[in-house]
Design a protein around this motif. Structure first.
Motif, PDB file in Angstrom:
ATOM      1  N   THR A 120      -4.261  35.267  16.116  1.00 57.37           N
ATOM      2  CA  THR A 120      -5.474  34.538  16.499  1.00 57.37           C
ATOM      3  C   THR A 120      -5.779  33.522  15.406  1.00 57.37           C
ATOM      4  OG1 THR A 120      -6.920  36.094  15.359  1.00 57.37           O
ATOM      5  CG2 THR A 120      -6.392  36.582  17.665  1.00 57.37           C
ATOM      6  N   ILE A 121      -6.738  32.697  15.644  1.00 52.84           N
ATOM      7  CA  ILE A 121      -7.109  31.699  14.645  1.00 52.84           C
ATOM      8  C   ILE A 121      -7.621  32.390  13.391  1.00 52.84           C
ATOM      9  CG2 ILE A 121      -9.425  31.360  15.567  1.00 52.84           C
ATOM     10  CD1 ILE A 121      -7.266  28.589  14.114  1.00 52.84           C
ATOM     11  N   PHE A 122      -8.277  33.533  13.553  1.00 52.14           N
ATOM     12  CA  PHE A 122      -8.776  34.279  12.396  1.00 52.14           C
ATOM     13  C   PHE A 122      -7.628  34.799  11.556  1.00 52.14           C
ATOM     14  CE2 PHE A 122     -10.105  38.269  10.380  1.00 52.14           C
ATOM     15  CZ  PHE A 122     -11.123  37.788   9.572  1.00 52.14           C
ATOM     16  N   THR A 123      -6.623  35.401  12.196  1.00 49.29           N
ATOM     17  CA  THR A 123      -5.497  35.939  11.422  1.00 49.29           C
ATOM     18  C   THR A 123      -4.691  34.819  10.779  1.00 49.29           C
ATOM     19  OG1 THR A 123      -4.144  36.032  13.428  1.00 49.29           O
ATOM     20  CG2 THR A 123      -5.325  38.042  12.796  1.00 49.29           C
ATOM     21  N   ARG A 124      -4.604  33.664  11.414  1.00 44.08           N
ATOM     22  CA  ARG A 124      -3.889  32.544  10.809  1.00 44.08           C
ATOM     23  C   ARG A 124      -4.630  32.000   9.593  1.00 44.08           C
ATOM     24  NH1 ARG A 124      -2.682  28.702  15.588  1.00 44.08           N
ATOM     25  NH2 ARG A 124      -3.806  30.129  16.901  1.00 44.08           N
ATOM     26  N   VAL A 125      -5.952  31.880   9.688  1.00 47.45           N
ATOM     27  CA  VAL A 125      -6.730  31.424   8.533  1.00 47.45           C
ATOM     28  C   VAL A 125      -6.675  32.472   7.430  1.00 47.45           C
ATOM     29  CG1 VAL A 125      -9.067  30.876   7.742  1.00 47.45           C
ATOM     30  CG2 VAL A 125      -8.214  29.902   9.851  1.00 47.45           C
ATOM     31  N   GLN A 126      -6.708  33.745   7.800  1.00 45.84           N
ATOM     32  CA  GLN A 126      -6.609  34.823   6.824  1.00 45.84           C
ATOM     33  C   GLN A 126      -5.278  34.741   6.075  1.00 45.84           C
ATOM     34  OE1 GLN A 126      -6.609  38.767   8.562  1.00 45.84           O
ATOM     35  NE2 GLN A 126      -8.049  39.482   6.990  1.00 45.84           N
ATOM     36  N   ILE A 132     -16.550  27.673   7.842  1.00 48.10           N
ATOM     37  CA  ILE A 132     -17.880  28.284   7.780  1.00 48.10           C
ATOM     38  C   ILE A 132     -17.925  29.563   8.614  1.00 48.10           C
ATOM     39  CG2 ILE A 132     -20.309  27.923   8.374  1.00 48.10           C
ATOM     40  CD1 ILE A 132     -19.857  24.949   7.844  1.00 48.10           C
ATOM     41  N   TRP A 133     -17.240  29.580   9.717  1.00 45.55           N
ATOM     42  CA  TRP A 133     -17.312  30.703  10.629  1.00 45.55           C
ATOM     43  C   TRP A 133     -16.519  31.908  10.136  1.00 45.55           C
ATOM     44  CZ3 TRP A 133     -12.448  32.052  11.931  1.00 45.55           C
ATOM     45  CH2 TRP A 133     -11.456  31.070  11.911  1.00 45.55           C
ATOM     46  N   TYR A 134     -15.679  31.741   9.130  1.00 45.77           N
ATOM     47  CA  TYR A 134     -14.770  32.810   8.705  1.00 45.77           C
ATOM     48  C   TYR A 134     -15.534  34.047   8.239  1.00 45.77           C
ATOM     49  CZ  TYR A 134     -11.000  35.237   6.331  1.00 45.77           C
ATOM     50  OH  TYR A 134     -10.097  36.182   5.943  1.00 45.77           O
ATOM     51  N   ASP A 135     -16.543  33.878   7.377  1.00 45.03           N
ATOM     52  CA  ASP A 135     -17.303  35.020   6.861  1.00 45.03           C
ATOM     53  C   ASP A 135     -18.103  35.706   7.961  1.00 45.03           C
ATOM     54  OD1 ASP A 135     -16.374  34.740   4.255  1.00 45.03           O
ATOM     55  OD2 ASP A 135     -17.927  33.255   3.776  1.00 45.03           O
ATOM     56  N   VAL A 136     -18.647  34.917   8.877  1.00 47.64           N
ATOM     57  CA  VAL A 136     -19.404  35.505   9.992  1.00 47.64           C
ATOM     58  C   VAL A 136     -18.474  36.326  10.882  1.00 47.64           C
ATOM     59  CG1 VAL A 136     -20.788  34.981  12.033  1.00 47.64           C
ATOM     60  CG2 VAL A 136     -21.088  33.642   9.952  1.00 47.64           C
ATOM     61  N   TYR A 137     -17.295  35.794  11.171  1.00 47.93           N
ATOM     62  CA  TYR A 137     -16.329  36.511  12.006  1.00 47.93           C
ATOM     63  C   TYR A 137     -15.869  37.788  11.310  1.00 47.93           C
ATOM     64  CZ  TYR A 137     -12.399  37.116  15.228  1.00 47.93           C
ATOM     65  OH  TYR A 137     -11.542  37.592  16.179  1.00 47.93           O
ATOM     66  N   ALA A 138     -15.663  37.724   9.978  1.00 49.78           N
ATOM     67  CA  ALA A 138     -15.228  38.908   9.230  1.00 49.78           C
ATOM     68  C   ALA A 138     -16.330  39.972   9.205  1.00 49.78           C
ATOM     69  CB  ALA A 138     -14.824  38.514   7.817  1.00 49.78           C
ATOM     70  N   GLY A 187      -2.631  31.126  -0.282  1.00 50.70           N
ATOM     71  CA  GLY A 187      -3.088  30.079  -1.183  1.00 50.70           C
ATOM     72  C   GLY A 187      -3.017  28.684  -0.584  1.00 50.70           C
ATOM     73  N   ALA A 188      -2.710  28.552   0.692  1.00 53.25           N
ATOM     74  CA  ALA A 188      -2.650  27.244   1.330  1.00 53.25           C
ATOM     75  C   ALA A 188      -4.049  26.657   1.512  1.00 53.25           C
ATOM     76  CB  ALA A 188      -1.944  27.338   2.677  1.00 53.25           C
ATOM     77  N   ILE A 189      -5.036  27.519   1.656  1.00 54.45           N
ATOM     78  CA  ILE A 189      -6.435  27.095   1.743  1.00 54.45           C
ATOM     79  C   ILE A 189      -7.164  27.730   0.569  1.00 54.45           C
ATOM     80  CG2 ILE A 189      -8.579  27.213   3.057  1.00 54.45           C
ATOM     81  CD1 ILE A 189      -7.050  27.317   5.594  1.00 54.45           C
ATOM     82  N   LYS A 190      -7.909  26.927  -0.165  1.00 53.59           N
ATOM     83  CA  LYS A 190      -8.705  27.461  -1.267  1.00 53.59           C
ATOM     84  C   LYS A 190      -9.894  28.214  -0.696  1.00 53.59           C
ATOM     85  CE  LYS A 190      -7.551  23.592  -4.224  1.00 53.59           C
ATOM     86  NZ  LYS A 190      -8.082  22.420  -4.921  1.00 53.59           N
ATOM     87  N   THR A 191     -10.430  29.112  -1.480  1.00 60.97           N
ATOM     88  CA  THR A 191     -11.557  29.930  -1.020  1.00 60.97           C
ATOM     89  C   THR A 191     -12.778  29.080  -0.709  1.00 60.97           C
ATOM     90  OG1 THR A 191     -10.739  31.545  -2.631  1.00 60.97           O
ATOM     91  CG2 THR A 191     -12.769  32.074  -1.517  1.00 60.97           C
TER      92      THR A 191
END
Length: 189
Positions: free
Chosen positions: A11-17, A32-38, A23-27
């Motif tokens: 899913t988009i969440f697992t890909r962003v995770q 914005i939605w990542y923390d809410v989804y988690a 390390g491809a994306i910095k923290t």
């Protein structure tokens, strides 16, 4: 999983995770939605192969929608609407308000209420036009402001011509219009 662009893998969440772990994306650059989804994951994982629920879409109609549709079908709107103007109500809002007031009185049938509301709306618009038209002194003020604007413009042109001299590089056969006018001075009250 993070390298795949195929929507069927994860899913988009697992890909962003995966991108965050790798390390491809910095923290600080995570969505914005990542923390809410988690924090609040959905009950069912949103996957491409999950069948859509067969829930019928309810039609939402308000009581005034039928009247408004009839108004717009039979009468073309004769106004421009500014979405930034919250003070003024639109023609259809005024019509619906008049219609609801007449219907609350209950003395007429639906067709007569509609026709009466149209007549009252036309009267309101006519009265608003009469109130908006300038009085007799306004054309005089308008003519005065135009003459003042014209005289200011002429003074500015004459002042610019007397203070400016033609540049030395101007060819003899050509005249260059080098007139600069300060527009702010023209529109001072």
């Amino acid at each position: 999983m993070a390298q795949s662009r195929l929507e069927k893998i994860g899913t988009i969440f697992t890909r962003v995770q995966g991108l965050l772990r790798g390390g491809a994306i910095k923290t600080e650059d995570k969505p914005i939605w990542y923390d809410v989804y988690a924090a609040f994951p959905p009950k069912l994982e949103p996957r491409f192969d999950r069948p859509a629920p067969e829930i019928p879409v309810r039609k939402i109609f308000y009581a005034e929608d039928v009247v408004r549709a009839k108004l717009h079908k039979e009468n073309r709107p004769q106004e421009t609407i500014s979405l930034f103007d919250h003070k003024r109500s639109t023609q259809s809002q005024q019509f619906v308000q008049i219609y609801q007031d007449l219907k609350a009185q209950g003395a007429l049938d639906e067709q007569r209420i509609y026709e009466t509301a149209l007549d009252l709306l036309a009267e309101q618009r006519q009265q608003a036009r009469l109130e908006a038209t300038p009085e007799e002194s306004l054309p005089e003020q308008d003519a005065e402001s135009k003459s003042q604007l014209l005289s200011d413009f002429k003074e500015a042109v004459v002042g610019q011509q007397t203070t400016s001299s033609p540049p030395p590089s101007t060819p003899k056969g050509k005249k260059e219009a080098n007139v600069g006018i300060n527009i702010d001075s023209l529109f001072k009250d």
